[in-house]
Scaffold this motif. Sequence first.
Motif, mmCIF file in Angstrom:
data_model
loop_
_atom_site.group_PDB
_atom_site.id
_atom_site.type_symbol
_atom_site.label_atom_id
_atom_site.label_comp_id
_atom_site.label_asym_id
_atom_site.label_seq_id
_atom_site.Cartn_x
_atom_site.Cartn_y
_atom_site.Cartn_z
ATOM 1 N N THR A 63 17.799 -7.170 -5.207
ATOM 2 C CA THR A 63 17.133 -5.865 -5.193
ATOM 3 C C THR A 63 15.740 -5.965 -5.800
ATOM 4 O OG1 THR A 63 19.237 -4.667 -5.297
ATOM 5 C CG2 THR A 63 17.260 -3.487 -6.025
ATOM 6 N N VAL A 64 15.634 -6.644 -6.944
ATOM 7 C CA VAL A 64 14.332 -6.814 -7.591
ATOM 8 C C VAL A 64 13.372 -7.563 -6.663
ATOM 9 C CG1 VAL A 64 13.130 -7.908 -9.525
ATOM 10 C CG2 VAL A 64 15.295 -6.720 -9.919
ATOM 11 N N ILE A 65 13.863 -8.617 -6.033
ATOM 12 C CA ILE A 65 13.022 -9.392 -5.121
ATOM 13 C C ILE A 65 12.623 -8.559 -3.907
ATOM 14 C CG2 ILE A 65 13.002 -11.383 -3.565
ATOM 15 C CD1 ILE A 65 14.800 -12.790 -5.673
ATOM 16 N N SER A 66 13.566 -7.791 -3.353
ATOM 17 C CA SER A 66 13.265 -6.941 -2.197
ATOM 18 C C SER A 66 12.234 -5.881 -2.553
ATOM 19 C CB SER A 66 14.551 -6.288 -1.681
ATOM 20 O OG SER A 66 15.458 -7.257 -1.208
ATOM 21 N N LEU A 67 12.329 -5.339 -3.753
ATOM 22 C CA LEU A 67 11.333 -4.364 -4.204
ATOM 23 C C LEU A 67 9.970 -5.022 -4.363
ATOM 24 C CD1 LEU A 67 13.489 -2.417 -6.814
ATOM 25 C CD2 LEU A 67 12.448 -1.433 -4.753
ATOM 26 N N ALA A 68 9.958 -6.228 -4.921
ATOM 27 C CA ALA A 68 8.685 -6.942 -5.108
ATOM 28 C C ALA A 68 8.003 -7.186 -3.769
ATOM 29 C CB ALA A 68 8.927 -8.254 -5.842
ATOM 30 N N LYS A 69 8.786 -7.485 -2.737
ATOM 31 C CA LYS A 69 8.218 -7.697 -1.401
ATOM 32 C C LYS A 69 7.571 -6.428 -0.872
ATOM 33 C CE LYS A 69 11.316 -11.456 -0.050
ATOM 34 N NZ LYS A 69 12.448 -11.878 0.830
ATOM 35 N N ARG A 70 7.993 -5.278 -1.395
ATOM 36 C CA ARG A 70 7.406 -3.998 -1.003
ATOM 37 C C ARG A 70 6.295 -3.570 -1.960
ATOM 38 N NH1 ARG A 70 10.295 -0.133 2.074
ATOM 39 N NH2 ARG A 70 11.942 -1.078 3.324
ATOM 40 N N GLY A 71 5.954 -4.434 -2.910
ATOM 41 C CA GLY A 71 4.899 -4.114 -3.854
ATOM 42 C C GLY A 71 5.342 -3.299 -5.044
ATOM 43 N N VAL A 72 6.664 -3.146 -5.237
ATOM 44 C CA VAL A 72 7.202 -2.373 -6.360
ATOM 45 C C VAL A 72 7.490 -3.317 -7.523
ATOM 46 C CG1 VAL A 72 9.078 -0.892 -7.158
ATOM 47 C CG2 VAL A 72 8.211 -0.668 -4.812
ATOM 48 N N ARG A 73 6.948 -3.004 -8.676
ATOM 49 C CA ARG A 73 7.227 -3.783 -9.880
ATOM 50 C C ARG A 73 8.533 -3.316 -10.504
ATOM 51 N NH1 ARG A 73 2.081 -2.655 -13.354
ATOM 52 N NH2 ARG A 73 2.336 -0.630 -12.337
ATOM 53 N N ASP A 93 9.010 12.807 -12.055
ATOM 54 C CA ASP A 93 9.529 13.749 -11.081
ATOM 55 C C ASP A 93 9.244 13.199 -9.684
ATOM 56 O OD1 ASP A 93 10.205 15.336 -13.205
ATOM 57 O OD2 ASP A 93 8.704 16.885 -12.811
ATOM 58 N N GLY A 94 10.155 13.474 -8.756
ATOM 59 C CA GLY A 94 9.992 12.950 -7.416
ATOM 60 C C GLY A 94 10.471 11.519 -7.263
ATOM 61 N N GLY A 95 11.128 11.012 -8.298
ATOM 62 C CA GLY A 95 11.649 9.651 -8.242
ATOM 63 C C GLY A 95 12.967 9.575 -7.489
ATOM 64 N N ARG A 96 13.598 8.405 -7.579
ATOM 65 C CA ARG A 96 14.854 8.202 -6.849
ATOM 66 C C ARG A 96 15.786 7.331 -7.676
ATOM 67 N NH1 ARG A 96 14.638 9.930 -1.752
ATOM 68 N NH2 ARG A 96 16.293 8.594 -0.973
ATOM 69 N N ILE A 97 17.082 7.607 -7.536
ATOM 70 C CA ILE A 97 18.120 6.850 -8.237
ATOM 71 C C ILE A 97 19.106 6.331 -7.205
ATOM 72 C CG2 ILE A 97 20.028 6.960 -9.896
ATOM 73 C CD1 ILE A 97 18.509 9.217 -11.321
ATOM 74 N N VAL A 98 19.507 5.069 -7.341
ATOM 75 C CA VAL A 98 20.601 4.513 -6.546
ATOM 76 C C VAL A 98 21.657 3.982 -7.496
ATOM 77 C CG1 VAL A 98 21.325 2.694 -4.962
ATOM 78 C CG2 VAL A 98 19.202 3.938 -4.526
ATOM 79 N N ASN A 99 22.861 4.513 -7.385
ATOM 80 C CA ASN A 99 24.004 3.982 -8.120
ATOM 81 C C ASN A 99 24.761 3.009 -7.221
ATOM 82 O OD1 ASN A 99 23.447 5.669 -10.374
ATOM 83 N ND2 ASN A 99 24.540 7.363 -9.399
ATOM 84 N N LEU A 114 15.065 3.533 -1.848
ATOM 85 C CA LEU A 114 14.139 3.983 -2.879
ATOM 86 C C LEU A 114 12.763 4.336 -2.319
ATOM 87 C CD1 LEU A 114 14.975 1.373 -5.683
ATOM 88 C CD2 LEU A 114 15.699 3.766 -5.581
ATOM 89 N N SER A 115 12.536 4.009 -1.067
ATOM 90 C CA SER A 115 11.204 4.185 -0.481
ATOM 91 C C SER A 115 11.012 5.599 0.053
ATOM 92 C CB SER A 115 10.995 3.181 0.647
ATOM 93 O OG SER A 115 11.841 3.491 1.750
ATOM 94 N N ASP A 116 9.755 5.925 0.312
ATOM 95 C CA ASP A 116 9.426 7.241 0.851
ATOM 96 C C ASP A 116 10.037 7.465 2.227
ATOM 97 O OD1 ASP A 116 7.985 7.789 -1.413
ATOM 98 O OD2 ASP A 116 6.023 7.324 -0.524
ATOM 99 N N GLU A 117 10.268 6.376 2.968
ATOM 100 C CA GLU A 117 10.838 6.525 4.309
ATOM 101 C C GLU A 117 12.205 7.194 4.290
ATOM 102 O OE1 GLU A 117 8.654 2.453 4.626
ATOM 103 O OE2 GLU A 117 9.435 3.758 3.062
ATOM 104 N N PHE A 118 12.910 7.060 3.164
ATOM 105 C CA PHE A 118 14.238 7.663 3.035
ATOM 106 C C PHE A 118 14.213 8.854 2.063
ATOM 107 C CE2 PHE A 118 15.162 3.598 4.864
ATOM 108 C CZ PHE A 118 16.269 3.818 5.661
ATOM 109 N N ASP A 150 0.816 -1.202 0.000
ATOM 110 C CA ASP A 150 0.000 0.000 0.000
ATOM 111 C C ASP A 150 0.855 1.260 0.000
ATOM 112 O OD1 ASP A 150 -2.294 -1.499 0.016
ATOM 113 O OD2 ASP A 150 -2.516 -1.467 2.195
ATOM 114 N N VAL A 151 2.052 1.178 0.646
ATOM 115 C CA VAL A 151 2.967 2.315 0.660
ATOM 116 C C VAL A 151 3.561 2.527 -0.722
ATOM 117 C CG1 VAL A 151 5.095 3.215 1.649
ATOM 118 C CG2 VAL A 151 3.469 1.990 3.100
ATOM 119 N N ALA A 152 3.960 1.411 -1.363
ATOM 120 C CA ALA A 152 4.618 1.501 -2.654
ATOM 121 C C ALA A 152 3.654 1.891 -3.767
ATOM 122 C CB ALA A 152 5.283 0.158 -2.986
ATOM 123 N N GLY A 153 2.383 1.531 -3.607
ATOM 124 C CA GLY A 153 1.423 1.846 -4.651
ATOM 125 C C GLY A 153 1.752 1.138 -5.937
#
Length: 259
Positions: free
Chosen positions: A27-37, A142-148, A239-243, A7-10
């Motif tokens: 990373t992909v699996i961790s994102l999926a657990k948060r509902g992020v495709r 806009d409002g996105g996030r990047i991690v290198n 990548l989440s809103d918490e950070f 619900d947080v990830a939308g």
Amino acid sequence: MATEHADVAGNKIAVVTGGSRGIGRNTVISLAKRGVRSILTFHSNQAEADKVVALTADLGAPAIALQLDTGNAASFTDFSDRLARALAEMTAQRFDYLVNNAGTSSAASLATGTEAELDLQFGVHFKGVFLLTQTLLPLMNDGGRIVNISSGLARVAMNGRAIYGPMKAAVESLTRYMALELGPRRIAVNVVAPGAIATDFSGGVVRDNPTVNKMVADHTALGRVGVPEDVGPVIAGLLSDEFGWVNAQRIEVAGGMQI
């Protein structure tokens, strides 16, 4: 099935390069657990990429795998077109997160390094990150996030890493410039620097060589080598809103290696 984070990830969507193996896979699996495709890229092993896609489907956040050589900048425009089509399959026009993870190892020293090796490492680790990000920005919300992704070797010098370590240090500097220039679009950019991780990277030397494994563990405060599961959740968390207020920062995920 989807987790409590969904619900947080939308309906957020991430692009993760090198997502078929190691840290990228987790990373992909961790994102999926948060509902992020995710739209993940693979260099040559589609079978492994398909396995990741299957895992994310089971988690309720289906992914799409696309082939990409991040060392071939001439292919980035075509990749952007394929990415746009993949987004359409997800009923989206843009994505929210970019993880520049794909990389290749180098054991070159100052004495053994060649121009060809320098060009290869530069092409993947700096030029590729710079130009791929530049190419994909029009498709990013806009409002996105990047991690290198950097490396502990950008901080600590070791024999046989005279090209690889400095290339990763350059990525860390680039991250700060990205954060500055993308600030007006409210896109935060951070860099994660893993320590020695037990994957197939560098021929699996940390994972498969007991001597190297012990050496790393002996020089790590928490007493063991890292695994992908130590790093993927950190990237997903960043990548989440918490950070959301963390920007232009280097975060080393190494268990306290060589402190």
